[in-house]
Design a protein around this motif. Structure first.
Motif, PDB file in Angstrom:
ATOM      1  N   ARG A 132     -27.457  -6.966 -34.934  1.00  0.00           N
ATOM      2  CA  ARG A 132     -26.105  -7.488 -34.764  1.00  0.00           C
ATOM      3  C   ARG A 132     -25.137  -6.511 -35.413  1.00  0.00           C
ATOM      4  O   ARG A 132     -25.194  -6.286 -36.630  1.00  0.00           O
ATOM      5  CB  ARG A 132     -25.935  -8.879 -35.359  1.00  0.00           C
ATOM      6  N   TYR A 133     -24.267  -5.933 -34.617  1.00  0.00           N
ATOM      7  CA  TYR A 133     -23.230  -5.039 -35.116  1.00  0.00           C
ATOM      8  C   TYR A 133     -21.937  -5.839 -35.265  1.00  0.00           C
ATOM      9  O   TYR A 133     -21.440  -6.428 -34.292  1.00  0.00           O
ATOM     10  CB  TYR A 133     -23.041  -3.862 -34.168  1.00  0.00           C
ATOM     11  N   ASP A 134     -21.418  -5.892 -36.487  1.00  0.00           N
ATOM     12  CA  ASP A 134     -20.226  -6.684 -36.796  1.00  0.00           C
ATOM     13  C   ASP A 134     -20.456  -8.131 -36.350  1.00  0.00           C
ATOM     14  O   ASP A 134     -21.485  -8.712 -36.679  1.00  0.00           O
ATOM     15  CB  ASP A 134     -18.987  -6.051 -36.153  1.00  0.00           C
ATOM     16  N   ASP A 135     -19.527  -8.695 -35.588  1.00  0.00           N
ATOM     17  CA  ASP A 135     -19.650 -10.082 -35.123  1.00  0.00           C
ATOM     18  C   ASP A 135     -20.080 -10.143 -33.664  1.00  0.00           C
ATOM     19  O   ASP A 135     -19.909 -11.182 -33.004  1.00  0.00           O
ATOM     20  CB  ASP A 135     -18.315 -10.811 -35.293  1.00  0.00           C
ATOM     21  N   GLY A 136     -20.655  -9.056 -33.173  1.00  0.00           N
ATOM     22  CA  GLY A 136     -21.073  -9.015 -31.786  1.00  0.00           C
ATOM     23  C   GLY A 136     -22.323  -9.826 -31.535  1.00  0.00           C
ATOM     24  O   GLY A 136     -22.934 -10.380 -32.459  1.00  0.00           O
ATOM     25  N   PRO A 137     -22.731  -9.901 -30.269  1.00  0.00           N
ATOM     26  CA  PRO A 137     -23.940 -10.662 -29.932  1.00  0.00           C
ATOM     27  C   PRO A 137     -25.197  -9.960 -30.428  1.00  0.00           C
ATOM     28  O   PRO A 137     -25.208  -8.745 -30.619  1.00  0.00           O
ATOM     29  CB  PRO A 137     -23.901 -10.706 -28.400  1.00  0.00           C
ATOM     30  N   ARG A 151     -22.295  -3.137 -40.307  1.00  0.00           N
ATOM     31  CA  ARG A 151     -20.837  -3.078 -40.178  1.00  0.00           C
ATOM     32  C   ARG A 151     -20.460  -1.728 -39.576  1.00  0.00           C
ATOM     33  O   ARG A 151     -21.016  -0.699 -39.988  1.00  0.00           O
ATOM     34  CB  ARG A 151     -20.154  -3.250 -41.531  1.00  0.00           C
ATOM     35  N   THR A 152     -19.521  -1.707 -38.641  1.00  0.00           N
ATOM     36  CA  THR A 152     -19.188  -0.453 -37.969  1.00  0.00           C
ATOM     37  C   THR A 152     -17.710  -0.107 -38.119  1.00  0.00           C
ATOM     38  O   THR A 152     -16.872  -0.968 -38.397  1.00  0.00           O
ATOM     39  CB  THR A 152     -19.532  -0.516 -36.475  1.00  0.00           C
ATOM     40  N   ASN A 153     -17.430   1.153 -37.896  1.00  0.00           N
ATOM     41  CA  ASN A 153     -16.065   1.655 -37.860  1.00  0.00           C
ATOM     42  C   ASN A 153     -16.025   2.783 -36.838  1.00  0.00           C
ATOM     43  O   ASN A 153     -16.957   3.585 -36.754  1.00  0.00           O
ATOM     44  CB  ASN A 153     -15.637   2.168 -39.240  1.00  0.00           C
ATOM     45  N   GLY A 154     -14.971   2.855 -36.055  1.00  0.00           N
ATOM     46  CA  GLY A 154     -14.893   3.868 -35.012  1.00  0.00           C
ATOM     47  C   GLY A 154     -15.550   3.387 -33.732  1.00  0.00           C
ATOM     48  O   GLY A 154     -15.959   2.235 -33.601  1.00  0.00           O
ATOM     49  N   LEU A 304     -23.149  12.897 -35.757  1.00  0.00           N
ATOM     50  CA  LEU A 304     -22.513  11.899 -34.905  1.00  0.00           C
ATOM     51  C   LEU A 304     -21.810  10.811 -35.707  1.00  0.00           C
ATOM     52  O   LEU A 304     -20.890  10.165 -35.193  1.00  0.00           O
ATOM     53  CB  LEU A 304     -23.552  11.235 -33.991  1.00  0.00           C
ATOM     54  N   ALA A 305     -22.257  10.587 -36.935  1.00  0.00           N
ATOM     55  CA  ALA A 305     -21.745   9.454 -37.697  1.00  0.00           C
ATOM     56  C   ALA A 305     -22.011   9.654 -39.174  1.00  0.00           C
ATOM     57  O   ALA A 305     -22.739  10.574 -39.578  1.00  0.00           O
ATOM     58  CB  ALA A 305     -22.413   8.160 -37.213  1.00  0.00           C
ATOM     59  N   MET A 306     -21.426   8.787 -39.982  1.00  0.00           N
ATOM     60  CA  MET A 306     -21.801   8.592 -41.372  1.00  0.00           C
ATOM     61  C   MET A 306     -22.363   7.185 -41.472  1.00  0.00           C
ATOM     62  O   MET A 306     -21.894   6.271 -40.781  1.00  0.00           O
ATOM     63  CB  MET A 306     -20.601   8.779 -42.300  1.00  0.00           C
ATOM     64  N   ALA A 307     -23.367   6.995 -42.315  1.00  0.00           N
ATOM     65  CA  ALA A 307     -24.070   5.719 -42.339  1.00  0.00           C
ATOM     66  C   ALA A 307     -24.493   5.357 -43.752  1.00  0.00           C
ATOM     67  O   ALA A 307     -24.663   6.222 -44.619  1.00  0.00           O
ATOM     68  CB  ALA A 307     -25.303   5.777 -41.436  1.00  0.00           C
ATOM     69  N   TRP A 313     -24.096   0.087 -42.875  1.00  0.00           N
ATOM     70  CA  TRP A 313     -22.804   0.393 -42.255  1.00  0.00           C
ATOM     71  C   TRP A 313     -22.928   1.675 -41.455  1.00  0.00           C
ATOM     72  O   TRP A 313     -23.794   2.504 -41.712  1.00  0.00           O
ATOM     73  CB  TRP A 313     -21.680   0.498 -43.295  1.00  0.00           C
ATOM     74  N   LEU A 314     -22.049   1.824 -40.460  1.00  0.00           N
ATOM     75  CA  LEU A 314     -22.100   2.970 -39.560  1.00  0.00           C
ATOM     76  C   LEU A 314     -20.679   3.318 -39.135  1.00  0.00           C
ATOM     77  O   LEU A 314     -19.997   2.513 -38.497  1.00  0.00           O
ATOM     78  CB  LEU A 314     -22.966   2.644 -38.336  1.00  0.00           C
ATOM     79  N   ASP A 315     -20.212   4.497 -39.524  1.00  0.00           N
ATOM     80  CA  ASP A 315     -18.879   4.991 -39.159  1.00  0.00           C
ATOM     81  C   ASP A 315     -19.054   6.128 -38.155  1.00  0.00           C
ATOM     82  O   ASP A 315     -19.584   7.201 -38.513  1.00  0.00           O
ATOM     83  CB  ASP A 315     -18.120   5.506 -40.385  1.00  0.00           C
ATOM     84  N   TRP A 316     -18.642   5.895 -36.923  1.00  0.00           N
ATOM     85  CA  TRP A 316     -18.811   6.900 -35.874  1.00  0.00           C
ATOM     86  C   TRP A 316     -17.734   7.966 -35.983  1.00  0.00           C
ATOM     87  O   TRP A 316     -16.558   7.664 -36.240  1.00  0.00           O
ATOM     88  CB  TRP A 316     -18.769   6.247 -34.503  1.00  0.00           C
TER      89      TRP A 316
END
Length: 318
Positions: A132-137, A151-154, A304-307, A313-316
């Motif tokens: 589950r990424y953030d509040d997604g399905p 938790r994601t950003n970008g 590709l990202a920071m994690a 957490w994952l910041d694209w």
């Protein structure tokens, strides 16, 4: 870095905000000449904070107060030392699959996975966990015993479906059999004390893996990786990946590994702490966090990202 500095870094950049018990112990060790002298008697790779703390817990020592920890560790040093020399920090954090999933899903399917530094092989099952990424399905098989949240950003390319994995194998200097209760207990001791969610995740992943134990090969990458890659089935995209392996290689060994994997007919996913593959740093399009350790998921040497170190957490990157 010097041992005291290493333990302060661990306290301030890795466990702060995640494990008050370990933060207090690591800061205490960093300021204690008696313990530092004992630790410095070990080979440099064996001085790792998490290895020492896990060894004490594995042997039944106290870890809730520094004074008790200090006295117990010093008086039981022969046993602690023996355990640290015999074992490795094989955290095998399945949560890192949340950082890897968006990269794996964008590759041509199906996939043949080869993990370097696989430990018990729990990261070889990205297609068998729920996400589950953030509040997604939720994504993934409804019956999976493991849910990974992130938790994601970008503009994270969260996939609609999981990658198709048709073959998987791991490589490790000292692979862990998920059917070995004592080996699994060591993995549990590597989870920081207050992190009950991580412990539950580990136990769920072990239960799942015991139903279909992974193929694990004992050996180092230089000797065993080419043959393992060659054994992958035709028609699949062969992916060599690793997470938190580079801290256990010196600069020369790291450079040899990078040269080796670049010359293999594979896609290469690295997921290492930001200082560990320095050639990635000039390619970043955003500043690294100042107060927390960031991993850098990268594909074929391109970040590709920071994690988060545990996939939390994952910041694209743009």
């Amino acid at each position: 870095m010097e041992t005291a500095e290493w333990y302060r870094y661990f306290a301030e950049r890795e466990v702060r905000g995640h494990s008050p018990a370990y933060e207090a112990l690591a800061l205490g060790i960093a300021a204690d000449p008696r313990l530092l002298e004992l630790i410095d008697g070990l080979p440099e790779p064996k001085r790792q904070p998490n290895l020492l703390l896990a060894a004490v817990r594995f042997l039944g020592g106290p870890y809730d107060e520094f004074g008790r920890f200090r006295e117990w560790t010093a008086s039981h040093w022969a046993e602690v030392r023996e355990t640290m020399l015999a074992r490795r920090t094989q955290t095998n954090e399945a949560g890192r699959c949340a950082s890897l999933l968006p990269v794996l899903a964008r590759l041509p399917q199906p996939l043949a996975l080869v993990e370097v530094g696989a430990s018990a092989g729990l990261c070889l099952y990205p297609d068998r966990y729920r996400y589950r990424y953030d509040d997604g399905p939720e994504i993934g098989p409804a019956g999976s015993p493991v849910l990974l949240t992130c938790r994601t950003n970008g503009k994270v390319p969260v996939p609609q479906r999981l990658p198709e994995v048709v073959w998987r194998a791991g490589l490790d200097l000292d692979p862990i059999d998920v059917r070995d209760d004592e080996a699994v207990r060591w993995l549990e001791c590597l989870v920081w004390p207050e992190q009950t969610d991580r412990l539950a995740r580990l136990r769920g992943a072990v239960r799942m893996a015991r139903q279909d134990p992974p193929r694990l090969v004992r050996g180092d990458a230089a000797a065993a990786l080419p043959d393992l890659v060659a054994a992958a089935p035709a028609g699949a995209t062969v992916v060599v990946f690793h997470s938190a392996v580079m801290p256990y290689l010196d600069a020369e060994a790291r450079d040899r590994f990078v040269a080796l994997v670049r010359n293999l007919p594979v896609r290469w996913i690295s997921n290492e702490g930001s200082p560990r593959l320095p050639f990635l740093l000039p390619k970043l399009t955003a500043d690294l966090p100042e107060r927390r350790l960031a991993f850098l998921p990268a594909l074929d040497g391109e970040p590709l990202a920071m994690a988060g170190p545990h996939g939390e957490w994952l910041d694209w990157l743009a």
